[in-house]
Design a protein around this motif. Structure first.
Motif, mmCIF file in Angstrom:
data_model
loop_
_atom_site.group_PDB
_atom_site.id
_atom_site.type_symbol
_atom_site.label_atom_id
_atom_site.label_comp_id
_atom_site.label_asym_id
_atom_site.label_seq_id
_atom_site.Cartn_x
_atom_site.Cartn_y
_atom_site.Cartn_z
ATOM 1 N N MET A 15 0.835 -1.166 0.000
ATOM 2 C CA MET A 15 0.000 0.000 0.000
ATOM 3 C C MET A 15 0.890 1.243 0.000
ATOM 4 O O MET A 15 1.804 1.362 0.786
ATOM 5 N N SER A 16 0.623 2.162 -0.904
ATOM 6 C CA SER A 16 1.474 3.332 -1.017
ATOM 7 C C SER A 16 1.043 4.419 -0.038
ATOM 8 O O SER A 16 -0.122 4.533 0.313
ATOM 9 N N GLN A 17 2.014 5.204 0.368
ATOM 10 C CA GLN A 17 1.764 6.300 1.303
ATOM 11 C C GLN A 17 1.149 7.468 0.547
ATOM 12 O O GLN A 17 1.517 7.760 -0.579
ATOM 13 N N GLU A 18 0.214 8.144 1.192
ATOM 14 C CA GLU A 18 -0.401 9.314 0.584
ATOM 15 C C GLU A 18 0.600 10.472 0.584
ATOM 16 O O GLU A 18 1.336 10.668 1.547
ATOM 17 N N VAL A 19 0.622 11.214 -0.519
ATOM 18 C CA VAL A 19 1.535 12.349 -0.621
ATOM 19 C C VAL A 19 0.861 13.603 -0.068
ATOM 20 O O VAL A 19 -0.360 13.672 0.053
ATOM 21 N N GLY A 20 1.686 14.582 0.273
ATOM 22 C CA GLY A 20 1.176 15.844 0.790
ATOM 23 C C GLY A 20 0.537 16.683 -0.306
ATOM 24 O O GLY A 20 0.654 16.389 -1.492
ATOM 25 N N ARG A 21 -0.134 17.727 0.100
ATOM 26 C CA ARG A 21 -0.761 18.676 -0.828
ATOM 27 C C ARG A 21 0.222 19.820 -1.068
ATOM 28 O O ARG A 21 0.892 20.269 -0.140
ATOM 29 N N LEU A 22 0.274 20.289 -2.306
ATOM 30 C CA LEU A 22 1.110 21.429 -2.649
ATOM 31 C C LEU A 22 0.228 22.658 -2.829
ATOM 32 O O LEU A 22 -0.724 22.639 -3.614
ATOM 33 N N TYR A 23 0.553 23.708 -2.088
ATOM 34 C CA TYR A 23 -0.098 25.003 -2.250
ATOM 35 C C TYR A 23 0.897 25.892 -3.003
ATOM 36 O O TYR A 23 2.080 25.940 -2.637
ATOM 37 N N VAL A 24 0.409 26.582 -4.032
ATOM 38 C CA VAL A 24 1.247 27.527 -4.763
ATOM 39 C C VAL A 24 0.591 28.897 -4.636
ATOM 40 O O VAL A 24 -0.535 29.092 -5.088
ATOM 41 N N LEU A 25 1.305 29.821 -4.002
ATOM 42 C CA LEU A 25 0.788 31.165 -3.768
ATOM 43 C C LEU A 25 1.395 32.106 -4.797
ATOM 44 O O LEU A 25 2.611 32.171 -4.944
ATOM 45 N N VAL A 26 0.526 32.837 -5.507
ATOM 46 C CA VAL A 26 0.948 33.665 -6.629
ATOM 47 C C VAL A 26 0.524 35.110 -6.400
ATOM 48 O O VAL A 26 -0.631 35.369 -6.042
ATOM 49 N N GLY A 27 1.431 36.045 -6.628
ATOM 50 C CA GLY A 27 1.086 37.457 -6.506
ATOM 51 C C GLY A 27 2.287 38.349 -6.760
ATOM 52 O O GLY A 27 3.437 37.914 -6.689
ATOM 53 N N LEU A 28 1.987 39.596 -7.050
ATOM 54 C CA LEU A 28 3.017 40.598 -7.297
ATOM 55 C C LEU A 28 3.844 40.857 -6.038
ATOM 56 O O LEU A 28 3.387 40.582 -4.922
ATOM 57 N N PRO A 29 5.048 41.432 -6.193
ATOM 58 C CA PRO A 29 5.753 41.906 -5.013
ATOM 59 C C PRO A 29 4.850 42.902 -4.283
ATOM 60 O O PRO A 29 4.188 43.724 -4.916
ATOM 61 N N GLY A 30 4.794 42.819 -2.976
ATOM 62 C CA GLY A 30 3.966 43.738 -2.207
ATOM 63 C C GLY A 30 2.499 43.375 -2.151
ATOM 64 O O GLY A 30 1.695 44.114 -1.594
ATOM 65 N N SER A 31 2.139 42.209 -2.686
ATOM 66 C CA SER A 31 0.721 41.818 -2.691
ATOM 67 C C SER A 31 0.272 41.279 -1.344
ATOM 68 O O SER A 31 -0.919 41.222 -1.067
ATOM 69 N N GLY A 32 1.211 40.867 -0.511
ATOM 70 C CA GLY A 32 0.861 40.335 0.801
ATOM 71 C C GLY A 32 1.088 38.851 0.945
ATOM 72 O O GLY A 32 0.579 38.231 1.879
ATOM 73 N N LYS A 33 1.862 38.257 0.043
ATOM 74 C CA LYS A 33 2.101 36.818 0.108
ATOM 75 C C LYS A 33 2.741 36.406 1.432
ATOM 76 O O LYS A 33 2.236 35.527 2.116
ATOM 77 N N SER A 34 3.824 37.053 1.775
ATOM 78 C CA SER A 34 4.531 36.688 3.014
ATOM 79 C C SER A 34 3.685 36.981 4.243
ATOM 80 O O SER A 34 3.669 36.201 5.203
ATOM 81 N N THR A 35 2.966 38.102 4.230
ATOM 82 C CA THR A 35 2.084 38.441 5.345
ATOM 83 C C THR A 35 0.980 37.396 5.492
ATOM 84 O O THR A 35 0.658 36.961 6.601
ATOM 85 N N PHE A 36 0.407 36.969 4.375
ATOM 86 C CA PHE A 36 -0.624 35.933 4.380
ATOM 87 C C PHE A 36 -0.067 34.617 4.932
ATOM 88 O O PHE A 36 -0.691 33.964 5.773
ATOM 89 N N ILE A 57 -0.016 14.008 -6.747
ATOM 90 C CA ILE A 57 -0.077 15.198 -5.898
ATOM 91 C C ILE A 57 -1.324 16.031 -6.203
ATOM 92 O O ILE A 57 -1.756 16.137 -7.345
ATOM 93 N N ASP A 58 -1.889 16.595 -5.148
ATOM 94 C CA ASP A 58 -3.006 17.536 -5.276
ATOM 95 C C ASP A 58 -2.402 18.931 -5.138
ATOM 96 O O ASP A 58 -1.703 19.207 -4.155
ATOM 97 N N ILE A 59 -2.655 19.784 -6.126
ATOM 98 C CA ILE A 59 -2.074 21.126 -6.129
ATOM 99 C C ILE A 59 -3.190 22.154 -6.043
ATOM 100 O O ILE A 59 -4.142 22.113 -6.818
ATOM 101 N N GLU A 60 -3.047 23.072 -5.089
ATOM 102 C CA GLU A 60 -4.013 24.156 -4.946
ATOM 103 C C GLU A 60 -3.308 25.475 -5.247
ATOM 104 O O GLU A 60 -2.335 25.840 -4.586
ATOM 105 N N LEU A 61 -3.792 26.176 -6.271
ATOM 106 C CA LEU A 61 -3.243 27.477 -6.631
ATOM 107 C C LEU A 61 -4.027 28.558 -5.907
ATOM 108 O O LEU A 61 -5.253 28.550 -5.909
ATOM 109 N N MET A 62 -3.316 29.484 -5.288
ATOM 110 C CA MET A 62 -3.933 30.597 -4.562
ATOM 111 C C MET A 62 -3.354 31.886 -5.142
ATOM 112 O O MET A 62 -2.130 32.017 -5.257
ATOM 113 N N TYR A 63 -4.233 32.803 -5.502
ATOM 114 C CA TYR A 63 -3.804 34.012 -6.191
ATOM 115 C C TYR A 63 -4.161 35.273 -5.418
ATOM 116 O O TYR A 63 -5.236 35.368 -4.837
#
Length: 157
Positions: A1-22, A97-103
């Motif tokens: 039985m194979s192990q379930e892989v983690g989810r990948l979140y990809v956060l996208v935005g301009l510099p100063g958009s608040g990515k790091s703050t989020f 892998i399950d990938i969730e894009l956040m913009y």
């Protein structure tokens, strides 16, 4: 039985958009066990823009394969080819892998406002990046708004 892989979140935005703050705020509060690689492409091998050369790639892949979820973020992902490339690489490296894009919204005025508030030495570089990236960045309509920052109390007039 194979192990379930983690989810990948990809956060996208301009510099100063608040990515790091989020990431440091609400995302971390809701997902405290997610391994975060902010500025995923910074310090890439030989400064290569292709995500295959990111020094963060191997640890991200190892974590995902071990079942841990990972968030990656980089301003380069405002460019569709760069975003498509990192998603493709991760799908190849971590099958199933399950990938969730956040913009964040494409709001160059608010992003510029926030970058100026930070007062970093890289101001001119970040302003040029905002100008260039905002011309080609096409987030979905449901993108998170950019929150305009305010100066710390001791800096307000």
């Amino acid at each position: 039985m194979s192990q379930e892989v983690g989810r990948l979140y990809v956060l996208v935005g301009l510099p100063g958009s608040g990515k790091s703050t989020f990431i440091d705020g609400s995302f971390h509060d809701e997902q405290p066990d997610v391994l975060v690689f902010d500025d995923y492409q910074s310090n890439a091998i030989a400064n290569q823009p292709d995500p295959q050369w990111s020094r963060n790639r191997s640890p991200a892949i190892e974590a995902l394969r071990a079942g841990q979820s990972v968030l990656i973020s980089d301003v380069n992902y405002c460019r569709k080819p760069a975003l498509d490339r990192v998603v493709s690489l991760m799908r190849d490296d971590v099958p199933g892998i399950d990938i969730e894009l956040m913009y964040f919204a494409n709001d160059p005025s608010s992003a510029e406002h926030n970058v100026r508030l930070r007062g970093r030495d890289e101001l001119q570089r970040e302003l040029k990046l905002i100008e260039a990236l905002s011309k080609e960045y096409l987030p979905p309509e449901v993108a998170m708004p950019i929150v305009r920052g305010t100066a710390p109390l001791d800096e307000r007039a």
